[in-house]
Design an enzyme around this catalytic site. Structure first.
Site, PDB file in Angstrom:
ATOM      1  N   SER A 133     -19.568   8.151   1.977  1.00 32.94           N
ATOM      2  CA  SER A 133     -19.854   9.591   2.056  1.00 32.94           C
ATOM      3  C   SER A 133     -18.886  10.400   1.181  1.00 32.94           C
ATOM      4  O   SER A 133     -19.274  11.432   0.630  1.00 32.94           O
ATOM      5  CB  SER A 133     -19.820  10.078   3.510  1.00 32.94           C
ATOM      6  OG  SER A 133     -18.517  10.073   4.024  1.00 32.94           O
ATOM      7  N   MET A 184     -11.640  -0.944   1.696  1.00 34.02           N
ATOM      8  CA  MET A 184     -10.952  -1.572   2.821  1.00 34.02           C
ATOM      9  C   MET A 184     -10.025  -2.705   2.398  1.00 34.02           C
ATOM     10  O   MET A 184      -9.812  -3.657   3.149  1.00 34.02           O
ATOM     11  CB  MET A 184     -11.980  -2.067   3.849  1.00 34.02           C
ATOM     12  CG  MET A 184     -12.836  -0.974   4.432  1.00 34.02           C
ATOM     13  SD  MET A 184     -11.859   0.393   5.135  1.00 34.02           S
ATOM     14  CE  MET A 184     -11.229  -0.409   6.595  1.00 34.02           C
ATOM     15  N   ARG A 185      -9.463  -2.590   1.205  1.00 35.71           N
ATOM     16  CA  ARG A 185      -8.514  -3.591   0.741  1.00 35.71           C
ATOM     17  C   ARG A 185      -7.257  -2.885   0.261  1.00 35.71           C
ATOM     18  O   ARG A 185      -7.324  -1.761  -0.232  1.00 35.71           O
ATOM     19  CB  ARG A 185      -9.090  -4.389  -0.433  1.00 35.71           C
ATOM     20  CG  ARG A 185     -10.314  -5.201  -0.059  1.00 35.71           C
ATOM     21  CD  ARG A 185     -10.890  -5.893  -1.279  1.00 35.71           C
ATOM     22  NE  ARG A 185      -9.962  -6.844  -1.884  1.00 35.71           N
ATOM     23  CZ  ARG A 185      -9.767  -8.083  -1.445  1.00 35.71           C
ATOM     24  NH1 ARG A 185     -10.439  -8.537  -0.406  1.00 35.71           N
ATOM     25  NH2 ARG A 185      -8.910  -8.884  -2.054  1.00 35.71           N
ATOM     26  N   HIS A 234      -7.094   9.736   3.034  1.00 34.51           N
ATOM     27  CA  HIS A 234      -6.784   9.159   4.338  1.00 34.51           C
ATOM     28  C   HIS A 234      -7.068  10.208   5.424  1.00 34.51           C
ATOM     29  O   HIS A 234      -6.692  11.367   5.259  1.00 34.51           O
ATOM     30  CB  HIS A 234      -5.304   8.749   4.368  1.00 34.51           C
ATOM     31  CG  HIS A 234      -4.906   8.111   5.652  1.00 34.51           C
ATOM     32  ND1 HIS A 234      -5.273   6.817   5.980  1.00 34.51           N
ATOM     33  CD2 HIS A 234      -4.204   8.589   6.712  1.00 34.51           C
ATOM     34  CE1 HIS A 234      -4.806   6.530   7.184  1.00 34.51           C
ATOM     35  NE2 HIS A 234      -4.149   7.582   7.648  1.00 34.51           N
TER      36      HIS A 234
HETATM   37  C1  GRF Z   1     -12.857   8.060   5.249  1.00 36.15           C
HETATM   38  O1  GRF Z   1     -12.567   8.546   6.527  1.00 36.15           O
HETATM   39  C2  GRF Z   1     -11.609   7.945   4.426  1.00 36.15           C
HETATM   40  O2  GRF Z   1     -10.655   8.917   4.743  1.00 36.15           O
HETATM   41  C3  GRF Z   1     -11.080   6.578   4.811  1.00 36.15           C
HETATM   42  O3  GRF Z   1     -12.228   5.786   4.955  1.00 36.15           O
HETATM   43  C4  GRF Z   1     -13.344   6.614   5.294  1.00 36.15           C
HETATM   44  C5  GRF Z   1     -14.405   6.335   4.283  1.00 36.15           C
HETATM   45  O4  GRF Z   1     -15.611   6.978   4.581  1.00 36.15           O
HETATM   46  N1  GRF Z   1     -10.167   6.091   3.812  1.00 36.15           N
HETATM   47  P1  GRF Z   1     -16.766   6.999   3.513  1.00 36.15           P
HETATM   48  O5  GRF Z   1     -17.070   5.548   3.133  1.00 36.15           O
HETATM   49  O6  GRF Z   1     -16.303   7.789   2.330  1.00 36.15           O
HETATM   50  O7  GRF Z   1     -17.942   7.638   4.201  1.00 36.15           O
END
Ligand code: GRF
Length: 207
Positions: A17, A94-95, A113
């Site tokens: 998103s 996620m890495r 974040h």
């Molecule tokens: C967001 O809350 C961002 O702050 C965190 O991971 C989430 C990713 O959401 N690092 P999206 O994939 O951008 O919807």
């Protein structure tokens, strides 16, 4: 002649998103940047579908296909370089990127974040904020360094915690702000209003 727009390489593992919010800002003419490539470590990432809808080149680089994190990251770097990327944007990636990766884009990797760093780094930042009982949390865009959510802070936005907030409700309100903050950061980097030389903002101001 006007400057060419800033070439972004977005790394995303899931929903995407924030990536979509960046695309919307670019499409609206609010952000002098273009997404040169979207790279994902997960073939099922919704971010890949969003990229396809915008005709943005994509690459899936699967960690299981590489012997270690460095080899994996070097493959990602190769994809980013081939696309002419100038700024790497982590958006729900996620890495943890390796020092090798960072050395290939020194001071040119940013992340968002869902907390007011340095509070609540790492996973489940919104859950951590509720558990601690803070009354204000928010989101942070920062330069990525070798730690976890520890690099120089570029922009932050505060979000009030409500009495009856759940992790879901709080996350949703923070996400609304993330979707404004990340494009804002990229816009300001593209304009040269935010400098990415790896030094903390305060050091830049005084020095
Ligand atoms: C967001 O809350 C961002 O702050 C965190 O991971 C989430 C990713 O959401 N690092 P999206 O994939 O951008 O919807």
């Amino acid at each position: 002649m006007s400057e060419p727009s800033l070439r972004l390489g977005v790394l995303a593992s899931g929903r995407g998103s924030n990536f979509a919010a960046i695309l919307d800002a670019i499409d609206a003419g609010d952000c002098d940047a273009e997404v040169a490539i979207l790279v994902s470590d997960r073939p099922t990432a919704q971010a890949l579908v969003r990229a396809a809808a915008h005709a943005i080149p994509t690459a899936v680089v699967r960690p299981a296909d590489y012997p270690d994190r460095v080899q994996y990251d070097l493959q990602v770097v190769e994809r980013l370089r081939a696309a002419g990327v100038q700024l790497v944007v982590l958006a729900g990636y996620m890495r943890i990127v390796t020092p090798t990766f960072l050395a290939c884009f020194p001071g040119r990797v940013i992340n968002i974040h869902p907390a007011l760093l340095p509070a609540f780094p790492g996973l489940h930042a919104q859950r951590q904020a509720l558990a601690y009982g803070v009354k204000v949390t928010g989101c942070t865009v920062h330069v990525v360094d070798e730690g976890v959510d520890s690099g120089p802070i570029l922009l932050q936005r505060a979000v009030a915690v409500e009495e009856d907030d759940t992790e879901e409700s709080l996350s949703a309100r923070i996400l609304v702000e993330e979707h404004k903050l990340y494009p804002e950061a990229i816009r300001r980097i593209a304009r040269g209003e935010i400098l990415l030389d790896g030094r903390p903002r305060r050091a830049q101001e005084v020095g």
